[in-house]
Enzyme design. Structure first.
Site, PDB file in Angstrom:
ATOM      1  N   ASN A   1      34.128 -34.209  39.301  1.00 29.27           N
ATOM      2  CA  ASN A   1      33.611 -32.855  39.066  1.00 29.27           C
ATOM      3  C   ASN A   1      33.406 -32.146  40.408  1.00 29.27           C
ATOM      4  OD1 ASN A   1      32.332 -30.536  38.207  1.00 29.27           O
ATOM      5  ND2 ASN A   1      30.952 -31.592  36.805  1.00 29.27           N
TER       6      ASN A   1
ATOM      7  N   GLU B   1      23.028 -37.327  39.182  1.00 37.33           N
ATOM      8  CA  GLU B   1      24.283 -38.057  39.136  1.00 37.33           C
ATOM      9  C   GLU B   1      25.364 -37.081  38.704  1.00 37.33           C
ATOM     10  OE1 GLU B   1      22.408 -40.245  36.437  1.00 37.33           O
ATOM     11  OE2 GLU B   1      21.624 -41.727  37.818  1.00 37.33           O
TER      12      GLU B   1
ATOM     13  N   TYR C   1      26.208 -28.691  44.504  1.00 39.55           N
ATOM     14  CA  TYR C   1      25.073 -29.509  44.933  1.00 39.55           C
ATOM     15  C   TYR C   1      25.015 -29.628  46.453  1.00 39.55           C
ATOM     16  CZ  TYR C   1      25.019 -30.734  39.973  1.00 39.55           C
ATOM     17  OH  TYR C   1      24.988 -30.685  38.609  1.00 39.55           O
TER      18      TYR C   1
ATOM     19  N   ILE D   1      23.187 -30.226  33.575  1.00 45.90           N
ATOM     20  CA  ILE D   1      23.321 -28.784  33.725  1.00 45.90           C
ATOM     21  C   ILE D   1      24.654 -28.439  33.081  1.00 45.90           C
ATOM     22  CG2 ILE D   1      24.322 -28.979  36.026  1.00 45.90           C
ATOM     23  CD1 ILE D   1      22.787 -26.399  36.752  1.00 45.90           C
ATOM     24  N   ALA D   2      24.673 -27.411  32.247  1.00 47.90           N
ATOM     25  CA  ALA D   2      25.895 -27.057  31.527  1.00 47.90           C
ATOM     26  C   ALA D   2      25.969 -25.537  31.374  1.00 47.90           C
ATOM     27  CB  ALA D   2      25.912 -27.720  30.152  1.00 47.90           C
ATOM     28  N   VAL D   3      27.178 -25.025  31.518  1.00 47.50           N
ATOM     29  CA  VAL D   3      27.420 -23.597  31.348  1.00 47.50           C
ATOM     30  C   VAL D   3      28.537 -23.435  30.328  1.00 47.50           C
ATOM     31  CG1 VAL D   3      28.157 -21.471  32.510  1.00 47.50           C
ATOM     32  CG2 VAL D   3      26.663 -23.093  33.704  1.00 47.50           C
TER      33      VAL D   3
END
Length: 159
Positions: free
Chosen positions: A119, A114, A126, A80-82
């Site tokens: 982070n 993972e 999560y 997942i990336a923003v």
């Protein structure tokens, strides 16, 4: 059937398209030391078992994305990336909620992921969404300085 989910900041979430591969690779490289090449994203976008969800505006400018893999009764959040200019606006949370919502229509009953133990914002996200740490993998993520970060393996039931 068209799948759309609302997202903050005037964005919406929709399924990714093959034409998105280059932009997804760009955004991924901004968030991870070893970003994946656009060819990798082309493979994912071509595979029905690896759905991609993109958060974008009405002109389809992509702010972030989530990529999962579904195999039988399990799902895995692959990444997942923003985009950095969109961070802090709950785009990642909206993407994760869209993924979890969409998984209710699949046979998947458990989801894994993972995340680097470094982070902290992602770990908090999560945890808020019901994931718990079930194990760890030392030295899983290479870092720019040559060291390696431990990955936390997290999971949650899907309902």
């Amino acid at each position: 059937m068209i799948k759309l989910w609302m997202a903050p900041a005037g964005l919406h979430i929709e399924p990714g398209k093959l034409a998105d591969a280059k932009e997804l690779a760009r955004i991924h490289a901004l968030g991870f030391y070893r970003g994946w090449p656009s060819g990798e994203f082309e493979s994912f976008l071509s595979d029905p078992n690896t759905p991609v969800y993109v958060a974008c505006d009405a002109r389809r400018r992509i702010a972030g994305f989530a990529l999962i893999r579904v195999v039988e009764d399990e799902a895995e959040l692959l990444t997942i990336a923003v985009d950095p200019k969109w961070r802090g606006k709950r785009i990642g949370q909206a993407l994760l909620k869209a993924v979890l919502d969409d998984l209710l229509t699949t046979p998947a009953r458990r989801m894994f992921l993972e995340v680097s133990e470094e982070n902290v914002p992602a770990i908090k996200l999560y945890q808020r969404e019901g994931f718990a740490t079930i194990s760890s993998r030392k030295g899983y993520y290479p870092k720019a300085d040559g060291s390696q970060a431990t990955a936390l393996v997290m999971a949650r039931d899907l309902g």
